[in-house]
Design a protein around this motif. Structure first.
Motif, PDB file in Angstrom:
ATOM      1  N   THR A  81      -5.090  -5.020 -12.754  1.00  0.00           N
ATOM      2  CA  THR A  81      -4.068  -4.390 -12.239  1.00  0.00           C
ATOM      3  C   THR A  81      -2.842  -4.730 -12.971  1.00  0.00           C
ATOM      4  O   THR A  81      -2.170  -3.786 -13.348  1.00  0.00           O
ATOM      5  CB  THR A  81      -3.716  -4.928 -10.869  1.00  0.00           C
ATOM      6  OG1 THR A  81      -5.110  -4.817  -9.938  1.00  0.00           O
ATOM      7  CG2 THR A  81      -2.642  -4.122 -10.205  1.00  0.00           C
ATOM      8  N   GLU A  82      -2.615  -5.932 -13.437  1.00  0.00           N
ATOM      9  CA  GLU A  82      -1.575  -6.094 -14.387  1.00  0.00           C
ATOM     10  C   GLU A  82      -1.471  -5.305 -15.805  1.00  0.00           C
ATOM     11  O   GLU A  82      -0.461  -4.835 -16.219  1.00  0.00           O
ATOM     12  CB  GLU A  82      -1.443  -7.617 -14.735  1.00  0.00           C
ATOM     13  CG  GLU A  82      -1.073  -8.353 -13.393  1.00  0.00           C
ATOM     14  CD  GLU A  82       0.422  -8.265 -13.104  1.00  0.00           C
ATOM     15  OE1 GLU A  82       1.142  -7.939 -13.918  1.00  0.00           O
ATOM     16  OE2 GLU A  82       0.766  -8.454 -11.953  1.00  0.00           O
ATOM     17  N   PRO A 119       2.992 -16.015   0.920  1.00  0.00           N
ATOM     18  CA  PRO A 119       4.198 -15.392   0.112  1.00  0.00           C
ATOM     19  C   PRO A 119       3.914 -15.953  -1.177  1.00  0.00           C
ATOM     20  O   PRO A 119       4.232 -15.339  -2.300  1.00  0.00           O
ATOM     21  CB  PRO A 119       5.337 -16.389   0.598  1.00  0.00           C
ATOM     22  CG  PRO A 119       5.076 -16.374   2.021  1.00  0.00           C
ATOM     23  CD  PRO A 119       3.599 -16.628   2.213  1.00  0.00           C
ATOM     24  N   ALA A 120       3.077 -17.039  -1.400  1.00  0.00           N
ATOM     25  CA  ALA A 120       2.832 -17.589  -2.881  1.00  0.00           C
ATOM     26  C   ALA A 120       1.753 -16.442  -3.603  1.00  0.00           C
ATOM     27  O   ALA A 120       1.900 -16.072  -4.820  1.00  0.00           O
ATOM     28  CB  ALA A 120       2.202 -18.836  -2.638  1.00  0.00           C
ATOM     29  N   ILE A 121       0.747 -16.223  -2.928  1.00  0.00           N
ATOM     30  CA  ILE A 121      -0.289 -14.997  -3.450  1.00  0.00           C
ATOM     31  C   ILE A 121       0.433 -13.690  -3.846  1.00  0.00           C
ATOM     32  O   ILE A 121       0.177 -13.314  -5.000  1.00  0.00           O
ATOM     33  CB  ILE A 121      -1.324 -14.789  -2.387  1.00  0.00           C
ATOM     34  CG1 ILE A 121      -2.263 -15.861  -2.116  1.00  0.00           C
ATOM     35  CG2 ILE A 121      -2.194 -13.675  -2.809  1.00  0.00           C
ATOM     36  CD1 ILE A 121      -3.278 -16.041  -0.910  1.00  0.00           C
ATOM     37  N   VAL A 122       1.589 -13.309  -2.923  1.00  0.00           N
ATOM     38  CA  VAL A 122       2.163 -12.024  -3.312  1.00  0.00           C
ATOM     39  C   VAL A 122       3.045 -12.184  -4.391  1.00  0.00           C
ATOM     40  O   VAL A 122       3.267 -11.275  -5.461  1.00  0.00           O
ATOM     41  CB  VAL A 122       2.767 -11.512  -2.041  1.00  0.00           C
ATOM     42  CG1 VAL A 122       3.617 -10.293  -2.258  1.00  0.00           C
ATOM     43  CG2 VAL A 122       1.596 -11.091  -0.907  1.00  0.00           C
ATOM     44  N   THR A 123       3.785 -13.451  -4.248  1.00  0.00           N
ATOM     45  CA  THR A 123       4.825 -13.474  -5.627  1.00  0.00           C
ATOM     46  C   THR A 123       4.512 -14.420  -6.857  1.00  0.00           C
ATOM     47  O   THR A 123       5.064 -14.515  -7.743  1.00  0.00           O
ATOM     48  CB  THR A 123       6.000 -14.151  -5.066  1.00  0.00           C
ATOM     49  OG1 THR A 123       5.443 -15.522  -4.705  1.00  0.00           O
ATOM     50  CG2 THR A 123       6.615 -13.333  -3.937  1.00  0.00           C
ATOM     51  N   ALA A 124       2.942 -14.776  -7.060  1.00  0.00           N
ATOM     52  CA  ALA A 124       2.555 -15.451  -8.046  1.00  0.00           C
ATOM     53  C   ALA A 124       2.377 -14.407  -9.238  1.00  0.00           C
ATOM     54  O   ALA A 124       2.381 -14.946 -10.584  1.00  0.00           O
ATOM     55  CB  ALA A 124       1.446 -16.193  -7.719  1.00  0.00           C
ATOM     56  N   THR A 125       2.230 -13.213  -9.099  1.00  0.00           N
ATOM     57  CA  THR A 125       1.899 -12.163 -10.000  1.00  0.00           C
ATOM     58  C   THR A 125       3.294 -11.436 -10.357  1.00  0.00           C
ATOM     59  O   THR A 125       4.133 -11.556  -9.847  1.00  0.00           O
ATOM     60  CB  THR A 125       0.620 -11.165  -9.715  1.00  0.00           C
ATOM     61  OG1 THR A 125       1.431 -10.545  -8.559  1.00  0.00           O
ATOM     62  CG2 THR A 125      -0.405 -12.106  -9.302  1.00  0.00           C
ATOM     63  N   GLN A 126       3.303 -10.725 -11.813  1.00  0.00           N
ATOM     64  CA  GLN A 126       4.270 -10.157 -11.979  1.00  0.00           C
ATOM     65  C   GLN A 126       4.584  -8.894 -11.090  1.00  0.00           C
ATOM     66  O   GLN A 126       5.955  -8.558 -10.927  1.00  0.00           O
ATOM     67  CB  GLN A 126       4.110  -9.521 -13.676  1.00  0.00           C
ATOM     68  CG  GLN A 126       3.806 -10.680 -14.386  1.00  0.00           C
ATOM     69  CD  GLN A 126       3.923  -9.765 -15.762  1.00  0.00           C
ATOM     70  OE1 GLN A 126       3.438  -8.806 -15.988  1.00  0.00           O
ATOM     71  NE2 GLN A 126       3.758 -10.728 -16.947  1.00  0.00           N
ATOM     72  N   THR A 127       3.861  -8.323 -10.476  1.00  0.00           N
ATOM     73  CA  THR A 127       3.964  -7.206  -9.548  1.00  0.00           C
ATOM     74  C   THR A 127       3.428  -7.458  -8.201  1.00  0.00           C
ATOM     75  O   THR A 127       2.275  -8.078  -8.241  1.00  0.00           O
ATOM     76  CB  THR A 127       3.473  -5.718 -10.066  1.00  0.00           C
ATOM     77  OG1 THR A 127       2.048  -5.992 -10.314  1.00  0.00           O
ATOM     78  CG2 THR A 127       4.217  -5.604 -11.209  1.00  0.00           C
ATOM     79  N   PRO A 128       3.826  -7.652  -7.139  1.00  0.00           N
ATOM     80  CA  PRO A 128       3.326  -7.672  -5.813  1.00  0.00           C
ATOM     81  C   PRO A 128       2.161  -7.127  -5.542  1.00  0.00           C
ATOM     82  O   PRO A 128       1.335  -7.364  -4.652  1.00  0.00           O
ATOM     83  CB  PRO A 128       4.671  -7.249  -4.765  1.00  0.00           C
ATOM     84  CG  PRO A 128       5.951  -7.387  -5.458  1.00  0.00           C
ATOM     85  CD  PRO A 128       5.397  -7.087  -6.878  1.00  0.00           C
ATOM     86  N   VAL A 129       1.942  -5.687  -6.107  1.00  0.00           N
ATOM     87  CA  VAL A 129       0.956  -4.813  -5.895  1.00  0.00           C
ATOM     88  C   VAL A 129      -0.394  -5.805  -6.295  1.00  0.00           C
ATOM     89  O   VAL A 129      -1.589  -5.724  -5.647  1.00  0.00           O
ATOM     90  CB  VAL A 129       1.078  -3.532  -6.608  1.00  0.00           C
ATOM     91  CG1 VAL A 129      -0.337  -2.737  -6.353  1.00  0.00           C
ATOM     92  CG2 VAL A 129       2.256  -2.942  -6.004  1.00  0.00           C
ATOM     93  N   SER A 130      -0.293  -6.262  -7.352  1.00  0.00           N
ATOM     94  CA  SER A 130      -1.645  -6.781  -7.989  1.00  0.00           C
ATOM     95  C   SER A 130      -1.914  -8.038  -6.929  1.00  0.00           C
ATOM     96  O   SER A 130      -3.360  -8.412  -6.830  1.00  0.00           O
ATOM     97  CB  SER A 130      -1.414  -7.461  -9.529  1.00  0.00           C
ATOM     98  OG  SER A 130      -0.398  -8.184  -9.243  1.00  0.00           O
ATOM     99  N   GLY A 131      -0.946  -8.844  -6.551  1.00  0.00           N
ATOM    100  CA  GLY A 131      -1.211 -10.122  -5.807  1.00  0.00           C
ATOM    101  C   GLY A 131      -1.752  -9.425  -4.298  1.00  0.00           C
ATOM    102  O   GLY A 131      -2.777 -10.060  -3.506  1.00  0.00           O
ATOM    103  N   ILE A 132      -1.433  -8.197  -3.978  1.00  0.00           N
ATOM    104  CA  ILE A 132      -2.025  -7.778  -2.651  1.00  0.00           C
ATOM    105  C   ILE A 132      -3.234  -7.122  -2.755  1.00  0.00           C
ATOM    106  O   ILE A 132      -3.867  -7.447  -1.926  1.00  0.00           O
ATOM    107  CB  ILE A 132      -0.845  -6.749  -1.959  1.00  0.00           C
ATOM    108  CG1 ILE A 132       0.515  -7.226  -1.502  1.00  0.00           C
ATOM    109  CG2 ILE A 132      -1.466  -6.030  -0.878  1.00  0.00           C
ATOM    110  CD1 ILE A 132       1.720  -6.311  -1.331  1.00  0.00           C
ATOM    111  N   LEU A 133      -3.483  -6.599  -3.665  1.00  0.00           N
ATOM    112  CA  LEU A 133      -4.838  -6.044  -4.113  1.00  0.00           C
ATOM    113  C   LEU A 133      -5.972  -6.955  -4.195  1.00  0.00           C
ATOM    114  O   LEU A 133      -7.068  -7.106  -3.644  1.00  0.00           O
ATOM    115  CB  LEU A 133      -4.758  -5.219  -5.251  1.00  0.00           C
ATOM    116  CG  LEU A 133      -4.381  -4.036  -4.962  1.00  0.00           C
ATOM    117  CD1 LEU A 133      -4.435  -3.301  -6.552  1.00  0.00           C
ATOM    118  CD2 LEU A 133      -5.082  -3.226  -4.333  1.00  0.00           C
TER     119      LEU A 133
END
Length: 102
Positions: free
Chosen positions: A97-98, A54-68
């Motif tokens: 991505t951002e 969850p920290a990886i996915v929510t650490a960025t502005q968009t969850p897509v960039s964290g998942i990628l």
């Protein structure tokens, strides 16, 4: 308000203490069951994964960039194993991505 706080604090203290002390009290011999031993072997890895994902996915502005970044990091770690390259590639993926998403 103070009464509820102390009651909650006491309940959390007891729950935490019981989780840590019950195995010491109840299990006095070495665990010989291979199923339980293999289960206990993987508990730290699963706990770390559950806390990190969850920290990886929510650490960025968009969850897509964290998942990628997570996917790229897993692929690079699997193929290469170099921690520095994985970290740099994941950061670059998040940055690009951002830029594209904004």
């Amino acid at each position: 308000m103070n009464h509820n706080f102390y009651l909650c604090f006491l309940a959390m203290t007891i729950a935490t203490y019981m989780i840590r002390i019950l195995p010491i009290i109840l299990i006095r011999r070495e665990i010989k069951n291979t199923y339980i031993r293999s289960f206990l072997y993987y508990v730290p890895y699963v706990t770390l994964s559950v806390m990190t994902f969850p920290a990886i996915v929510t650490a960025t502005q968009t969850p897509v960039s964290g998942i990628l970044a997570l996917v790229v990091g897993i692929i690079l770690a699997w193929k290469d194993g170099n921690l520095f390259r994985v970290a740099v590639a994941s950061c670059v993926v998040v940055f690009v991505t951002e830029l594209i998403m904004l």
